[in-house]
Design a protein around this motif. Structure first.
Motif, PDB file in Angstrom:
ATOM      1  N   UNK A 947      -9.436   0.177 -10.431  1.00 12.77           N
ATOM      2  CA  UNK A 947      -8.465  -0.835 -10.009  1.00 12.77           C
ATOM      3  C   UNK A 947      -7.042  -0.499 -10.440  1.00 12.77           C
ATOM      4  N   UNK A 948      -6.897   0.213 -11.542  1.00  6.75           N
ATOM      5  CA  UNK A 948      -5.553   0.502 -12.036  1.00  6.75           C
ATOM      6  C   UNK A 948      -5.199   1.984 -11.930  1.00  6.75           C
ATOM      7  N   UNK A 949      -5.989   2.755 -11.197  1.00 12.67           N
ATOM      8  CA  UNK A 949      -5.739   4.189 -11.123  1.00 12.67           C
ATOM      9  C   UNK A 949      -5.119   4.557  -9.776  1.00 12.67           C
ATOM     10  N   UNK A 950      -4.258   5.534  -9.820  1.00 14.79           N
ATOM     11  CA  UNK A 950      -3.657   6.037  -8.588  1.00 14.79           C
ATOM     12  C   UNK A 950      -4.639   6.981  -7.911  1.00 14.79           C
ATOM     13  N   UNK A 951      -4.788   6.830  -6.610  1.00 16.46           N
ATOM     14  CA  UNK A 951      -5.718   7.645  -5.843  1.00 16.46           C
ATOM     15  C   UNK A 951      -4.963   8.440  -4.781  1.00 16.46           C
ATOM     16  N   UNK A 952      -5.390   9.667  -4.587  1.00 14.29           N
ATOM     17  CA  UNK A 952      -4.795  10.533  -3.571  1.00 14.29           C
ATOM     18  C   UNK A 952      -5.904  11.058  -2.665  1.00 14.29           C
ATOM     19  N   UNK A 953      -5.596  11.133  -1.381  1.00 15.70           N
ATOM     20  CA  UNK A 953      -6.579  11.614  -0.413  1.00 15.70           C
ATOM     21  C   UNK A 953      -6.588  13.138  -0.404  1.00 15.70           C
ATOM     22  N   UNK A 954      -7.749  13.714  -0.612  1.00 14.61           N
ATOM     23  CA  UNK A 954      -7.889  15.170  -0.620  1.00 14.61           C
ATOM     24  C   UNK A 954      -7.715  15.752   0.785  1.00 14.61           C
ATOM     25  N   UNK A 955      -7.745  14.891   1.829  1.00 11.02           N
ATOM     26  CA  UNK A 955      -7.709  15.366   3.213  1.00 11.02           C
ATOM     27  C   UNK A 955      -6.399  15.048   3.922  1.00 11.02           C
ATOM     28  N   UNK A 956      -5.527  14.295   3.295  1.00 14.80           N
ATOM     29  CA  UNK A 956      -4.262  13.915   3.926  1.00 14.80           C
ATOM     30  C   UNK A 956      -3.246  13.599   2.836  1.00 14.80           C
ATOM     31  N   UNK A 957      -1.990  13.387   3.208  1.00 12.63           N
ATOM     32  CA  UNK A 957      -0.987  13.041   2.178  1.00 12.63           C
ATOM     33  C   UNK A 957      -1.077  11.604   1.700  1.00 12.63           C
ATOM     34  N   UNK A 958      -2.041  10.832   2.200  1.00  7.13           N
ATOM     35  CA  UNK A 958      -2.100   9.410   1.864  1.00  7.13           C
ATOM     36  C   UNK A 958      -2.363   9.199   0.379  1.00  7.13           C
ATOM     37  N   UNK A 959      -1.770   8.135  -0.143  1.00  4.69           N
ATOM     38  CA  UNK A 959      -1.994   7.713  -1.534  1.00  4.69           C
ATOM     39  C   UNK A 959      -2.169   6.203  -1.523  1.00  4.69           C
ATOM     40  N   UNK A 960      -3.295   5.717  -0.999  1.00  4.78           N
ATOM     41  CA  UNK A 960      -3.486   4.269  -0.822  1.00  4.78           C
ATOM     42  C   UNK A 960      -3.617   3.564  -2.158  1.00  4.78           C
ATOM     43  N   UNK A 961      -3.111   2.359  -2.208  1.00  5.42           N
ATOM     44  CA  UNK A 961      -3.162   1.539  -3.423  1.00  5.42           C
ATOM     45  C   UNK A 961      -4.313   0.537  -3.327  1.00  5.42           C
ATOM     46  N   UNK A 962      -4.882   0.251  -4.490  1.00  3.87           N
ATOM     47  CA  UNK A 962      -5.906  -0.787  -4.579  1.00  3.87           C
ATOM     48  C   UNK A 962      -5.194  -2.122  -4.755  1.00  3.87           C
ATOM     49  N   UNK A 963      -5.365  -3.032  -3.779  1.00  2.00           N
ATOM     50  CA  UNK A 963      -4.688  -4.322  -3.823  1.00  2.00           C
ATOM     51  C   UNK A 963      -5.594  -5.395  -4.412  1.00  2.00           C
ATOM     52  N   UNK A 964      -4.972  -6.430  -4.901  1.00  2.00           N
ATOM     53  CA  UNK A 964      -5.690  -7.586  -5.430  1.00  2.00           C
ATOM     54  C   UNK A 964      -6.684  -7.197  -6.513  1.00  2.00           C
ATOM     55  N   UNK A 965      -6.428  -6.083  -7.158  1.00  2.00           N
ATOM     56  CA  UNK A 965      -7.273  -5.681  -8.272  1.00  2.00           C
ATOM     57  C   UNK A 965      -8.541  -4.953  -7.886  1.00  2.00           C
ATOM     58  N   UNK A 966      -9.025  -5.091  -6.617  1.00  2.00           N
ATOM     59  CA  UNK A 966     -10.302  -4.463  -6.300  1.00  2.00           C
ATOM     60  C   UNK A 966     -10.455  -4.040  -4.850  1.00  2.00           C
ATOM     61  N   UNK A 967      -9.505  -4.341  -3.983  1.00  4.34           N
ATOM     62  CA  UNK A 967      -9.673  -4.069  -2.559  1.00  4.34           C
ATOM     63  C   UNK A 967      -8.831  -2.881  -2.111  1.00  4.34           C
ATOM     64  N   UNK A 968      -9.471  -1.983  -1.394  1.00  3.94           N
ATOM     65  CA  UNK A 968      -8.770  -0.859  -0.791  1.00  3.94           C
ATOM     66  C   UNK A 968      -8.824  -1.076   0.719  1.00  3.94           C
ATOM     67  N   UNK A 969      -7.694  -1.316   1.338  1.00  9.25           N
ATOM     68  CA  UNK A 969      -7.655  -1.643   2.758  1.00  9.25           C
ATOM     69  C   UNK A 969      -7.717  -0.361   3.602  1.00  9.25           C
ATOM     70  N   UNK A 970      -8.540  -0.415   4.641  1.00 14.03           N
ATOM     71  CA  UNK A 970      -8.720   0.742   5.500  1.00 14.03           C
ATOM     72  C   UNK A 970      -7.463   1.071   6.280  1.00 14.03           C
TER      73      UNK A 970
END
Length: 990
Positions: A947-970
């Motif tokens: 929930x508090x970690x930064x994530x990076x996509x290994x397949x694209x430049x995307x770096x999506x954020x986890x919102x509301x503490x637990x949700x990752x929006x598609x």
């Protein structure tokens, strides 16, 4: 144990040798492969394109480069810290030519051959003409016809001093016992002197060295004196004169083989074959001396470090797979004092586990290929597509119906000899007990037939003569079906066969028979006598061995029956959706839910975490991307049904009569009385839709012609495998020609504005969804628990059909050129997705991740992730965790509707794609990518640790954020690619 990170399967033959592979090792290493996975490397029949027809287990194939070439390849692999997995074939050998020394020796010496017990030959055939002989169903026509035509002759080989019966390229050795008579037939003093050296010979092993010495003398005589004397001998056996032909016939009849028309094999062959292939003979590797002979070379190469692991071909053909695997692992562990990596080729039914007591690392991946393939299908399409299939073809909508009919056909027509042999084994047991001796051979054969045709998986694996609970899960299904099918009068025999095949019920000890009663005895006395006899009658001392033999023959019958009836017959008859007609799959099982797919991955992670994960093999019926595209039809079942009907009407003028002549219409009361017929035509349309190259235009005459030739090759095989109007045993060449004319008629250049345009437009309509499915399948294979296996060439789109199409030469140079720099994400290639570089990029990047964080994807915990929101059913998500390292895997699925909503793919875009005038690259209407906004509130519920970690996509430049503490929006995670593999901040990108 050295566990591979990834494997790449290569098919070696004289056209692609070890040195050819060595020249590509740099590419394989750059791609991220840790181990090459080689087809069999032992010596096979000359010209073999696959290597499964081994003729010499002791030598590395010279055609593939020999042992020196193998060592050069391994040296190159070692320089890149790579390894080698080798395919071995312990179940059977090639006997269709004249290169197998073991087989030739038993033809020469019969039961007294050194190798007589190496092959599974029934030397005690009930047929008097085959006792002590081997049936050779080699002749192209009946024996008498071939003999009279002069195509069978006595010949002499000067280099070896051997006489043999020659038939075309075939060599059948004459037993040296007959050499004396042969040499004396010319009435020459010099030959008579040589004949004396052969006088008194027997087939006993003690006489065989004397025979070899006498042959040497004969060879030296011919080398010194020339061939004239021998030619005079051969003239006395010439087939062109009735008298000498009769002498030749009598000589042949005295040999340890019986020459026969190839059609006799199914009914009379007296040795175990690989399936129903009469050029592959079963090997008795369960015998210690045979095991040693079969593995001598492989064990040496393993001990010397050239080989790192083994793939066991067709483990179900072995008499005792469990014992074989145990012996193999023990020997290999002794050789290198480490646990070897071993996988087995095994077809598993749904819910059938690979046995825990087999000391192997798992299967070669057919089970995963089945799971991931079924996941691509929309279950809502099952019934409408089945209904359409039944309405168009008049055939059953249920695959199980086709399977049962096919099982009966194959058992009766292709495996009749094998059925007879198993029934005889049961009959011998029956004769050994007083209360079962009246069970006739015919009754037992009838009972056995019903058990075999209803057996739901490949085989059972009894131990010490008894089935265990795992066996009974499947045997009980067959038992119940047989009981329902057989007349009540056969039920007693059925129960007895059940006991003999290992249910654990034993008879009481034997006792002398009760005195016979007079005809006037009372019923009660007769009944009492019968009851006493039944109670006292029991097995003779050898009963245990006889029962184990019967159990082995039963298991070695159900396995080839399943393969030939399901994979090679019913799958070519049933066409609801061909993407489910694949090796290792049940076409009756249409789709798999996300939850079921997760369950399979969890089970694999727990029990066989190092099993191979395959989506393409050298045996697949359709390339992985053909299947992925065809799966889209499950999402548009009604549209596809309407398209099928429209195309059938459009192409009706191209139909041919069954004799191949053109016709213009077909009467409704004879719907299948034309070529190719409704079922074959419907499957042809699916095949064309599935394998049409993404960049092929309808007006590209050369490209369409090339495709037509490939599909024609598939069509001929499909028609013959279906065994309806034509077959391999009885080809209907006029019908086949009519089918070919139909195919080339609908793909003719003049159809560019007709069917060809409609076909290419439809392919363009579903092409994006098919590519999305392919990328989903690729990511799941590379990120699921197990070892991802690539089949040669499938780094780019794989639109191949069944072999030999899937074994065409691979342009590795192109693939190497297209490898991206390490910093380039695959999303860079999505706009040009039709060339396949995006697939290559995904494979390269995820193999790099497996190299960078090897424990994460090879040992990491598998955590299914819940998805919520409007389109939750269109996503699959899971996480892999190892220690503090995480990877989150996301993939779009069943996305045809969402792709349609994002762009009018059925209109201008599809037409432009079909015509070769592509729409603007980069627009979502032309990409296999769901418009991000369409995901709306769809989100993945992430683990709390992320929930508090930064994530990076290994397949694209995307770096999506986890919102509301637990949700990752598609809408964020899948904005650049239809798949994503998210890792933490700080992980190197190269």
């Amino acid at each position: 144990m050295t566990v591979p990170r990834s494997t790449l399967r290569l098919q070696f033959h004289r056209g692609f040798t070890f040195d050819d592979a060595a020249r590509r090792v740099d590419y394989f290493a750059a791609l991220g492969i840790s181990h090459l996975y080689a087809s069999p490397i032992t010596t096979a029949e000359p010209g073999s394109m696959h290597g499964y027809d081994t003729v010499d287990y002791t030598e590395v194939s010279a055609e593939c480069g020999g042992e020196a070439g193998l060592r050069r390849l391994v040296d190159k692999l070692r320089a890149h810290d790579m390894g080698l997995i080798v395919d071995i074939v312990p179940n059977h050998m090639g006997v269709g030519g004249s290169s197998n020394a073991w087989w030739l020796d038993i033809l020469e010496w019969g039961r007294h051959s050194t190798y007589a017990r190496h092959f599974d030959v029934d030397w005690h055939s009930p047929d008097p003409a085959l006792r002590g002989k081997v049936l050779l169903p080699t002749l192209g026509a009946p024996y008498g016809d071939e003999l009279a035509a002069g195509r069978i002759a006595l010949r002499f080989a000067p280099d070896s001093g051997r006489f043999h019966i020659g038939y075309g390229p075939h060599v059948f050795p004459v037993c040296p016992v007959d050499y004396a008579a042969i040499l004396q037939s010319a009435d020459r003093a010099d030959l008579s002197a040589l004949a004396n050296r052969f006088q008194g010979l027997t087939t006993q092993p003690a006489d065989q060295p004397r025979a070899a010495d006498a042959r040497d003398a004969l060879r030296e005589f011919v080398a010194r004196e020339g061939n004239a004397a021998i030619e005079s001998v051969l003239e006395t056996y010439a087939p062109d004169d009735p008298v000498t032909r009769d002498r030749l016939h009598r000589l042949i009849e005295r040999q340890h083989f019986r020459l026969a028309w190839w059609r006799t094999a199914s009914d009379e062959v007296n040795w175990r074959r690989f399936f129903d292939i009469s050029t592959l003979a079963g090997v008795r590797v369960e015998r210690p001396e045979v095991f040693d002979a079969v593995h001598t070379l492989i064990f040496r190469l393993y001990r010397e470090g050239l080989v790192d692991g083994l793939r066991i071909d067709h483990v179900d053909g072995l008499a005792e797979p469990r014992e074989y695997c145990q012996r193999l692992r023990q020997r290999m562990t002794e050789l290198r004092d480490t646990t070897p990596y071993v996988v087995v080729e095994k077809i598993l039914g749904r819910g059938e586990p690979l046995r825990d007591d087999w000391p192997v690392d798992g299967t070669t991946g057919y089970d995963f290929m089945n799971d991931v393939g079924a996941l691509l299908h929309d279950p809502a399409g099952a019934e409408p597509l089945a209904r359409t299939w039944a309405e168009l073809t008049g055939r059953s909508p249920r695959f199980a119906d086709e399977a049962l009919v096919a099982r009966r056909k194959i058992l009766a027509e292709n495996l009749s000899a094998e059925l007879d042999r198993a029934a005889r084994a049961l009959h011998r047991i029956a004769r050994d007990s007083l209360n079962t001796r009246d069970f006739t051979f015919t009754t037992l054969r009838r009972v056995l037939t019903e058990l075999v045709v209803h057996f739901p998986v490949y085989r059972m694996y009894p131990q010490n003569g008894l089935r265990n609970a795992a066996d009974n899960v499947y045997f009980d299904v067959a038992l119940a079906s047989a009981r329902a099918t057989l007349p009540r009068s056969d039920h007693a025999a059925l129960e007895r066969v059940n006991a003999w095949l290992g249910d654990g019920v034993e008879d009481a000890p034997a006792a002398p028979p009760a005195p016979a009663t007079r005809s006037g005895s009372t019923g009660s006395a007769a009944a009492g006598s019968a009851q006493q006899q039944a109670h006292n009658s029991g097995p003779l001392p050898h009963a245990g061995s006889a029962r184990r033999n019967a159990q082995t023959l039963f298991a070695q019958l159900t396995a080839p029956l399943a393969a030939k009836a399901i994979e090679d017959t019913a799958c070519y008859r049933y066409g609801r959706l061909l993407s489910r007609n694949e090796v290792g799959s049940d076409p009756g099982e249409f789709a798999l839910s996300v939850e079921q797919f997760h369950a399979g991955n969890l089970a694999r992670a727990e029990r066989f975490p190092h099993a191979l994960l395959a989506t393409a093999t050298h045996d697949h019926k359709r390339g992985e991307d053909v299947r992925a595209r065809l799966a889209v039809l499950s999402e548009i079942a009604d549209e596809w049904s309407a398209t099928l009907r429209a195309w059938s009407t459009l192409n009706a003028p191209q139909r041919r009569a069954l004799d191949g002549t053109p016709i213009s219409s077909v009467s409704q009361d004879k719907r299948d009385a034309w070529a190719p017929g409704p079922a074959a035509e419907a499957m042809l349309y699916q095949t064309l839709v599935g394998c049409w190259p993404p960049d092929l235009r309808a007006d590209d005459e050369a490209g369409v012609q090339q495709l037509a030739e490939r599909v024609a090759q598939w069509q001929l095989k499909a028609l013959r495998e279906a065994k309806l109007q034509t077959s391999w045993l009885a080809p209907d060449e006029a019908y086949e020609a009519g089918c070919r004319e139909f195919l080339f008629g609908i793909l003719a250049p003049q159809q560019r504005d007709g069917f060809l345009k409609e076909l290419s437009t439809f392919v363009a309509r579903i092409g994006r969804a098919g590519a999305l499915n392919s990328l989903q399948q690729t990511v799941l294979r590379l990120a699921s628990p197990g070892i991802p296996d690539l089949y040669q060439g499938t780094e780019l789109w794989d639109f191949s059909l069944v072999d030999p199409d899937n074994r065409r030469p691979v342009d590795f140079a192109q693939r190497e050129t297209w490898l991206a720099p390490t910093q380039t994400p695959p999303s860079e290639f999505l706009t040009g997705w039709r060339d396949g570089r995006v697939k290559l990029g995904v494979i390269q990047r995820l193999l790099a991740l497996r190299t960078h964080l090897p424990e994460l994807l090879s040992q990491g915990t598998y955590l299914p992730l819940a998805v919520r929101g409007k389109h939750a059913s269109n996503v699959i998500a899971f996480a892999r965790r190892h220690g503090n390292a995480w990877a989150v895997v996301l993939a779009s699925r069943l996305a045809m509707g969402l792709l349609d909503a994002g762009g009018a793919a059925g209109g201008a875009e599809a037409t432009a794609a079909a015509d070769g005038t592509r729409g603007a690259h980069g627009t979502h209407a032309d990409l296999p990518l769901v418009e991000p906004a369409l995901w709306e509130d769809t989100a993945v519920e992430m683990p709390a640790d992320l929930s508090a970690r930064a994530l990076f996509d290994w397949l694209s430049p995307a770096a999506p954020k986890v919102d509301n503490g637990s949700l990752l929006y598609l809408r964020d995670a899948l904005a650049a690619m239809p798949v994503a593999v998210l890792v933490e901040d700080g992980v190197p990108r190269g």
